[in-house]
Write a protein that holds these residues in place. Structure first.
Motif, mmCIF file in Angstrom:
data_model
loop_
_atom_site.group_PDB
_atom_site.id
_atom_site.type_symbol
_atom_site.label_atom_id
_atom_site.label_comp_id
_atom_site.label_asym_id
_atom_site.label_seq_id
_atom_site.Cartn_x
_atom_site.Cartn_y
_atom_site.Cartn_z
ATOM 1 N N LEU A 9 66.537 -3.446 -3.978
ATOM 2 C CA LEU A 9 65.876 -4.677 -3.530
ATOM 3 C C LEU A 9 66.386 -5.915 -4.250
ATOM 4 C CD1 LEU A 9 62.265 -3.367 -3.120
ATOM 5 C CD2 LEU A 9 63.923 -3.850 -1.363
ATOM 6 N N VAL A 10 66.272 -7.047 -3.588
ATOM 7 C CA VAL A 10 66.745 -8.319 -4.117
ATOM 8 C C VAL A 10 65.578 -9.251 -4.336
ATOM 9 C CG1 VAL A 10 67.994 -10.409 -3.476
ATOM 10 C CG2 VAL A 10 69.011 -8.196 -3.095
ATOM 11 N N VAL A 11 65.629 -10.004 -5.423
ATOM 12 C CA VAL A 11 64.613 -11.032 -5.617
ATOM 13 C C VAL A 11 65.295 -12.382 -5.624
ATOM 14 C CG1 VAL A 11 62.892 -11.989 -7.179
ATOM 15 C CG2 VAL A 11 63.051 -9.530 -6.874
ATOM 16 N N GLY A 44 51.239 -11.572 -3.429
ATOM 17 C CA GLY A 44 52.345 -10.630 -3.430
ATOM 18 C C GLY A 44 53.634 -11.197 -2.863
ATOM 19 N N TRP A 45 54.491 -10.287 -2.454
ATOM 20 C CA TRP A 45 55.853 -10.591 -2.033
ATOM 21 C C TRP A 45 56.200 -9.719 -0.840
ATOM 22 C CZ3 TRP A 45 57.895 -14.158 -5.455
ATOM 23 C CH2 TRP A 45 57.227 -14.276 -6.676
ATOM 24 N N VAL A 46 57.019 -10.234 0.052
ATOM 25 C CA VAL A 46 57.547 -9.429 1.147
ATOM 26 C C VAL A 46 59.044 -9.318 0.923
ATOM 27 C CG1 VAL A 46 57.897 -9.236 3.629
ATOM 28 C CG2 VAL A 46 55.723 -10.079 2.751
ATOM 29 N N GLY A 83 69.445 -8.810 0.397
ATOM 30 C CA GLY A 83 68.090 -8.994 0.894
ATOM 31 C C GLY A 83 67.404 -10.149 0.209
ATOM 32 N N VAL A 84 66.098 -10.213 0.407
ATOM 33 C CA VAL A 84 65.302 -11.278 -0.180
ATOM 34 C C VAL A 84 63.905 -10.755 -0.485
ATOM 35 C CG1 VAL A 84 64.494 -12.181 2.040
ATOM 36 C CG2 VAL A 84 64.616 -13.697 0.074
ATOM 37 N N VAL A 85 63.306 -11.286 -1.530
ATOM 38 C CA VAL A 85 61.895 -11.048 -1.811
ATOM 39 C C VAL A 85 61.220 -12.406 -1.723
ATOM 40 C CG1 VAL A 85 60.175 -10.286 -3.471
ATOM 41 C CG2 VAL A 85 62.321 -9.029 -3.254
ATOM 42 N N ARG A 93 51.373 -16.504 4.809
ATOM 43 C CA ARG A 93 52.686 -16.857 5.363
ATOM 44 C C ARG A 93 53.828 -16.564 4.400
ATOM 45 N NH1 ARG A 93 48.931 -20.094 7.353
ATOM 46 N NH2 ARG A 93 48.899 -20.533 9.571
ATOM 47 N N PHE A 94 54.960 -16.156 4.997
ATOM 48 C CA PHE A 94 56.193 -15.909 4.259
ATOM 49 C C PHE A 94 57.377 -16.178 5.168
ATOM 50 C CE2 PHE A 94 54.811 -11.901 6.108
ATOM 51 C CZ PHE A 94 55.961 -11.415 6.707
ATOM 52 N N SER A 95 58.560 -16.288 4.587
ATOM 53 C CA SER A 95 59.782 -16.537 5.351
ATOM 54 C C SER A 95 60.862 -15.569 4.880
ATOM 55 C CB SER A 95 60.240 -17.985 5.127
ATOM 56 O OG SER A 95 61.429 -18.234 5.821
#
Length: 146
Positions: A9-11, A44-46, A83-85, A93-95
């Motif tokens: 995973l990427v942050v 949190g995070w997606v 990727g993205v976190v 909402r998230f993008s």
């Protein structure tokens, strides 16, 4: 369950915070099975990993268990994965600013230094548009909103 999530995973923590929102827009919703109304989850995070499947991370994961997949995310180990976190904000909402196509999406909780997934789902992410992510008794799921 094999917990190799940390290696993939990427942050990119606040890329979406600095300027116009880019990528696919989403909303994280808590599903209640007791008769109460659904509600926005604002924490949190997606995480979105384009081109990654559950089988890539968990080859022995039983059918139906992806929605409950739990694993630790290591931000420093995954920067080059593509990727993205994304942080989950007000209204849930998230993008997700990642390439379109098959994508593994997970909801994670904790701090940037100690993230843990609370479930994942796979979908064919569109170039633009919206997704709806949900979490409840049935685990995590994500789908494209028409």
């Amino acid at each position: 369950m094999d917990r190799r999530v940390a290696a993939v995973l990427v942050v990119a923590v606040c890329a979406a915070c600095a300027g116009p929102v880019q990528g696919v827009q989403g909303r994280l919703v808590g599903i209640d099975d007791t008769g109460l109304s659904d509600h926005a989850i604002e924490e949190g995070w997606v995480a979105a990993l384009p081109g990654v499947t559950a089988a890539d991370l968990w080859p022995d994961l039983p059918d139906g268990e992806l929605r409950y997949a739990a694993g630790r995310l290591e931000a420093g180990d995954v920067t080059a994965a593509g990727g993205v976190v994304a942080p989950v904000g007000g209204g849930g909402r998230f993008s997700l600013d990642v390439p379109a196509g098959p994508t593994l999406v997970c909801w994670a909780r904790g701090t940037v230094d100690e993230l843990s997934t609370s479930g994942c789902g796979e979908l064919d992410l569109p170039e633009d548009g919206r997704v709806r992510a949900t979490f409840g008794e049935g685990g995590f799921s994500v789908s494209v909103v028409d």
